[in-house]
Design a protein around this motif. Sequence first.
Motif, PDB file in Angstrom:
ATOM      1  N   ALA A  24       0.827  -1.203   0.000  1.00  0.00           N
ATOM      2  CA  ALA A  24       0.000   0.000   0.000  1.00  0.00           C
ATOM      3  C   ALA A  24       0.862   1.254   0.000  1.00  0.00           C
ATOM      4  CB  ALA A  24      -0.935  -0.007   1.209  1.00  0.00           C
ATOM      5  N   HIS A  25       1.941   1.245   0.790  1.00  0.00           N
ATOM      6  CA  HIS A  25       2.838   2.407   0.861  1.00  0.00           C
ATOM      7  C   HIS A  25       3.485   2.670  -0.498  1.00  0.00           C
ATOM      8  CE1 HIS A  25       5.494   5.325   2.745  1.00  0.00           C
ATOM      9  NE2 HIS A  25       6.489   4.773   2.075  1.00  0.00           N
ATOM     10  N   LEU A  26       3.870   1.607  -1.203  1.00  0.00           N
ATOM     11  CA  LEU A  26       4.497   1.743  -2.518  1.00  0.00           C
ATOM     12  C   LEU A  26       3.470   1.952  -3.627  1.00  0.00           C
ATOM     13  CD1 LEU A  26       7.212  -1.060  -2.337  1.00  0.00           C
ATOM     14  CD2 LEU A  26       7.577   1.410  -2.213  1.00  0.00           C
ATOM     15  N   ASP A  35      11.607  -1.560  -8.944  1.00  0.00           N
ATOM     16  CA  ASP A  35      13.021  -1.305  -9.164  1.00  0.00           C
ATOM     17  C   ASP A  35      13.738  -1.726  -7.894  1.00  0.00           C
ATOM     18  OD1 ASP A  35      15.213  -0.426 -10.593  1.00  0.00           O
ATOM     19  OD2 ASP A  35      15.037   1.648  -9.914  1.00  0.00           O
ATOM     20  N   LEU A  36      14.808  -2.492  -8.014  1.00  0.00           N
ATOM     21  CA  LEU A  36      15.530  -3.020  -6.861  1.00  0.00           C
ATOM     22  C   LEU A  36      16.956  -2.478  -6.890  1.00  0.00           C
ATOM     23  CD1 LEU A  36      15.261  -6.467  -5.418  1.00  0.00           C
ATOM     24  CD2 LEU A  36      17.534  -5.745  -6.102  1.00  0.00           C
ATOM     25  N   ASP A  37      17.370  -1.819  -5.832  1.00  0.00           N
ATOM     26  CA  ASP A  37      18.725  -1.270  -5.714  1.00  0.00           C
ATOM     27  C   ASP A  37      19.358  -1.774  -4.429  1.00  0.00           C
ATOM     28  OD1 ASP A  37      18.938   0.547  -7.992  1.00  0.00           O
ATOM     29  OD2 ASP A  37      17.427   1.761  -6.975  1.00  0.00           O
ATOM     30  N   LEU A  38      20.679  -1.840  -4.430  1.00  0.00           N
ATOM     31  CA  LEU A  38      21.446  -2.148  -3.224  1.00  0.00           C
ATOM     32  C   LEU A  38      22.178  -0.875  -2.826  1.00  0.00           C
ATOM     33  CD1 LEU A  38      22.913  -5.626  -4.207  1.00  0.00           C
ATOM     34  CD2 LEU A  38      20.949  -5.132  -2.751  1.00  0.00           C
ATOM     35  N   GLU A  39      21.917  -0.401  -1.591  1.00  0.00           N
ATOM     36  CA  GLU A  39      22.549   0.822  -1.104  1.00  0.00           C
ATOM     37  C   GLU A  39      23.052   0.595   0.319  1.00  0.00           C
ATOM     38  OE1 GLU A  39      19.742   4.026  -1.307  1.00  0.00           O
ATOM     39  OE2 GLU A  39      19.539   3.896  -3.486  1.00  0.00           O
ATOM     40  N   ASN A  40      24.354   0.658   0.481  1.00  0.00           N
ATOM     41  CA  ASN A  40      24.958   0.532   1.809  1.00  0.00           C
ATOM     42  C   ASN A  40      24.465  -0.705   2.564  1.00  0.00           C
ATOM     43  OD1 ASN A  40      26.351   2.993   1.426  1.00  0.00           O
ATOM     44  ND2 ASN A  40      24.560   4.125   2.083  1.00  0.00           N
ATOM     45  N   GLY A  41      24.452  -1.843   1.897  1.00  0.00           N
ATOM     46  CA  GLY A  41      24.051  -3.079   2.536  1.00  0.00           C
ATOM     47  C   GLY A  41      22.554  -3.238   2.718  1.00  0.00           C
ATOM     48  N   ARG A  42      21.764  -2.393   2.083  1.00  0.00           N
ATOM     49  CA  ARG A  42      20.303  -2.469   2.179  1.00  0.00           C
ATOM     50  C   ARG A  42      19.713  -2.723   0.800  1.00  0.00           C
ATOM     51  NH1 ARG A  42      18.014   0.749   6.748  1.00  0.00           N
ATOM     52  NH2 ARG A  42      19.794   1.273   8.063  1.00  0.00           N
ATOM     53  N   VAL A  44      16.738  -1.716  -1.518  1.00  0.00           N
ATOM     54  CA  VAL A  44      15.783  -0.616  -1.648  1.00  0.00           C
ATOM     55  C   VAL A  44      14.847  -0.934  -2.811  1.00  0.00           C
ATOM     56  CG1 VAL A  44      15.507   1.862  -2.051  1.00  0.00           C
ATOM     57  CG2 VAL A  44      17.500   1.016  -0.775  1.00  0.00           C
ATOM     58  N   LEU A  45      13.553  -1.004  -2.512  1.00  0.00           N
ATOM     59  CA  LEU A  45      12.538  -1.257  -3.528  1.00  0.00           C
ATOM     60  C   LEU A  45      11.785   0.023  -3.831  1.00  0.00           C
ATOM     61  CD1 LEU A  45      11.014  -4.571  -2.134  1.00  0.00           C
ATOM     62  CD2 LEU A  45      12.717  -4.321  -3.939  1.00  0.00           C
ATOM     63  N   SER A  46      11.569   0.291  -5.117  1.00  0.00           N
ATOM     64  CA  SER A  46      10.812   1.470  -5.543  1.00  0.00           C
ATOM     65  C   SER A  46       9.825   1.041  -6.613  1.00  0.00           C
ATOM     66  CB  SER A  46      11.743   2.531  -6.130  1.00  0.00           C
ATOM     67  OG  SER A  46      12.780   2.847  -5.235  1.00  0.00           O
ATOM     68  N   ALA A  47       8.655   1.642  -6.594  1.00  0.00           N
ATOM     69  CA  ALA A  47       7.670   1.362  -7.634  1.00  0.00           C
ATOM     70  C   ALA A  47       8.177   1.930  -8.954  1.00  0.00           C
ATOM     71  CB  ALA A  47       6.331   1.984  -7.270  1.00  0.00           C
ATOM     72  N   LEU A  48       8.053   1.156 -10.015  1.00  0.00           N
ATOM     73  CA  LEU A  48       8.420   1.637 -11.341  1.00  0.00           C
ATOM     74  C   LEU A  48       7.273   2.456 -11.898  1.00  0.00           C
ATOM     75  CD1 LEU A  48      10.120  -1.371 -13.164  1.00  0.00           C
ATOM     76  CD2 LEU A  48      11.164   0.744 -12.429  1.00  0.00           C
ATOM     77  N   LYS A  49       7.584   3.591 -12.422  1.00  0.00           N
ATOM     78  CA  LYS A  49       6.566   4.414 -13.066  1.00  0.00           C
ATOM     79  C   LYS A  49       6.383   3.898 -14.495  1.00  0.00           C
ATOM     80  CE  LYS A  49       6.747   8.088 -10.001  1.00  0.00           C
ATOM     81  NZ  LYS A  49       6.546   7.385  -8.791  1.00  0.00           N
TER      82      LYS A  49
END
Length: 86
Positions: A24-26, A35-42, A44-49
Amino acid sequence: MTMQAAIRRMGNSAGILLPKPVLAHLQVQAGDMLDLDLENGRVVLSALKPHPRAGWAEAAKELAEAGDDGAAWPYFANTDDATLEW
């Protein structure tokens, strides 16, 4: 928002199930792409537009098949385009 999720075996891979509040938040649902990214050992998931013109080709084909693809404003034809000067 902090939550926990177990890593589960999925065929030859592994994955997690995203809880409903995260979806729901995304503003995504099952079948949407992330979209899946790796940042500082995390992770990060983002909705693709979606692409601004996504689905246009399919919609145009449906209009043509329905016979509803004529000019919306026929009095704005392109007959004089060759004589236009910019």
